[in-house]
Design a protein around this motif. Sequence first.
Motif, short mmCIF file in Angstrom:
data_model
loop_
_atom_site.label_atom_id
_atom_site.label_comp_id
_atom_site.label_asym_id
_atom_site.label_seq_id
_atom_site.Cartn_x
_atom_site.Cartn_y
_atom_site.Cartn_z
N GLU A 1 68.64 51.58 61.95
CA GLU A 1 67.59 51.34 60.97
C GLU A 1 66.87 50.04 61.33
O GLU A 1 67.47 49.14 61.91
CB GLU A 1 68.22 51.20 59.57
CG GLU A 1 69.02 52.40 59.13
CD GLU A 1 70.25 52.03 58.33
OE1 GLU A 1 70.66 52.83 57.48
OE2 GLU A 1 70.81 50.93 58.58
N GLY B 1 65.59 56.03 54.40
CA GLY B 1 66.13 56.61 53.18
C GLY B 1 65.31 57.74 52.61
O GLY B 1 65.80 58.50 51.75
N ARG C 1 63.70 60.11 54.64
CA ARG C 1 63.84 61.24 55.55
C ARG C 1 62.49 61.94 55.82
O ARG C 1 62.17 62.97 55.24
CB ARG C 1 64.85 62.29 55.03
CG ARG C 1 66.20 61.74 54.63
CD ARG C 1 66.87 60.93 55.74
NE ARG C 1 67.04 61.68 56.96
CZ ARG C 1 66.57 61.30 58.16
NH1 ARG C 1 65.89 60.17 58.29
NH2 ARG C 1 66.76 62.04 59.21
N SER D 1 61.58 56.82 60.25
CA SER D 1 62.86 56.24 59.83
C SER D 1 63.15 54.88 60.43
O SER D 1 63.93 54.12 59.87
CB SER D 1 64.01 57.19 60.19
OG SER D 1 63.91 58.41 59.51
#
Length: 368
Positions: free
Chosen positions: A41, A231, A233, A224
């Motif tokens: 992330e 979170g 998607r 993402s």
Amino acid sequence: MADSFFKPAVRDIVPYEPGKPVEEVQRELGLERVVKLASNEGPFGPFPAALEALARGAEELNRYPDGGAYRLRAALAERHDVRFEEIAPGAGSDGIVDYLSQLALDPGDEIVCGWPSFPSYVIDALKLGAVPRQVPLRDHRYDLEAMLDAIGPRTKLVYVCHPNNPTGTTNTRAELDAYFDAVPDHVLTVLDQAYFEYIDDPEYADGLDYLKAGRKAVVLRTFSKIYGLAGLRVGYAVAPEEVVTAIGKVRRAFDVNSAAQAAALASLDAPDELARRRGVNTEGLVQLERIMREHGLDPPGSVANFLFAEIGEDSRPLFEQLLREGVIVRPAGGFGAPGAIRVTVGTSEENELFGEALGRVPARATQV
């Protein structure tokens, strides 16, 4: 329930193992501060414009989303200079991998990919009774020549992870040119460019060039990573119209929710923030590589937002010890590299905390 109830293709699958959530580690180990460097992330949240779009749309969440994601598709088509009919949104680029598997694979069909690599290529094929042909990497990079040799009459899909997850390495433009010149016509090549926006190198091949040149290709992208929307998607494919049409037949009607569509659309018009995050990531890669090398690790060069390092036969002990120190990394066994870890670039502070934690674990845990 008896095992015979479940079809063999599903019964024998080892499911994808996501990175451990921060809250879970805090709860299990009683830690106050936990740093997550496990799931690639971005260290930053959504763009300001995306947050504003989410706030504006909150009162309409009683309505179903636009199942066709019209505004997002139109904006992406304009951005990439392709037709509207060549854009397929999905629940992350991972969702597109699932759609492609559903539309193409029958039991006994084959996919080809490098290995270690992103496990969904393999898992989604196995779900359908298809056969994954996993070709070992060469010098931590996709061996495209060997992958061509692995293609057979029942091969439907070839995945090229570009750059590769978990190693962060990439193939040259010349290598991809040679691959596309040689790949058989019955194969659809999927160029997974989930980390595309992190790369600022004119020698890095943009998969869209091959698609626009008439190659039989699908290009995957996602919101993402650098866009900070993991979170929600949301990702997409750029693909031939007939492939996009087939995706529309197998995907669930509302896979990309209203909030995801609004945030993704609002994120497209922030080139300065995109460049800032790219620059911060480049600096973080240098910092993280220095830290890993100072502790005896030898990561290959990465162009993404993470680094990969082999540490021995089993990386789980190091993973567990770093957890106790409040740092979550990713053991790469699920990616086909049980003796390696993958570490995401965090903020400068988070990277230093990883280094401090690495310095506190027993030396034997990091010995190759």
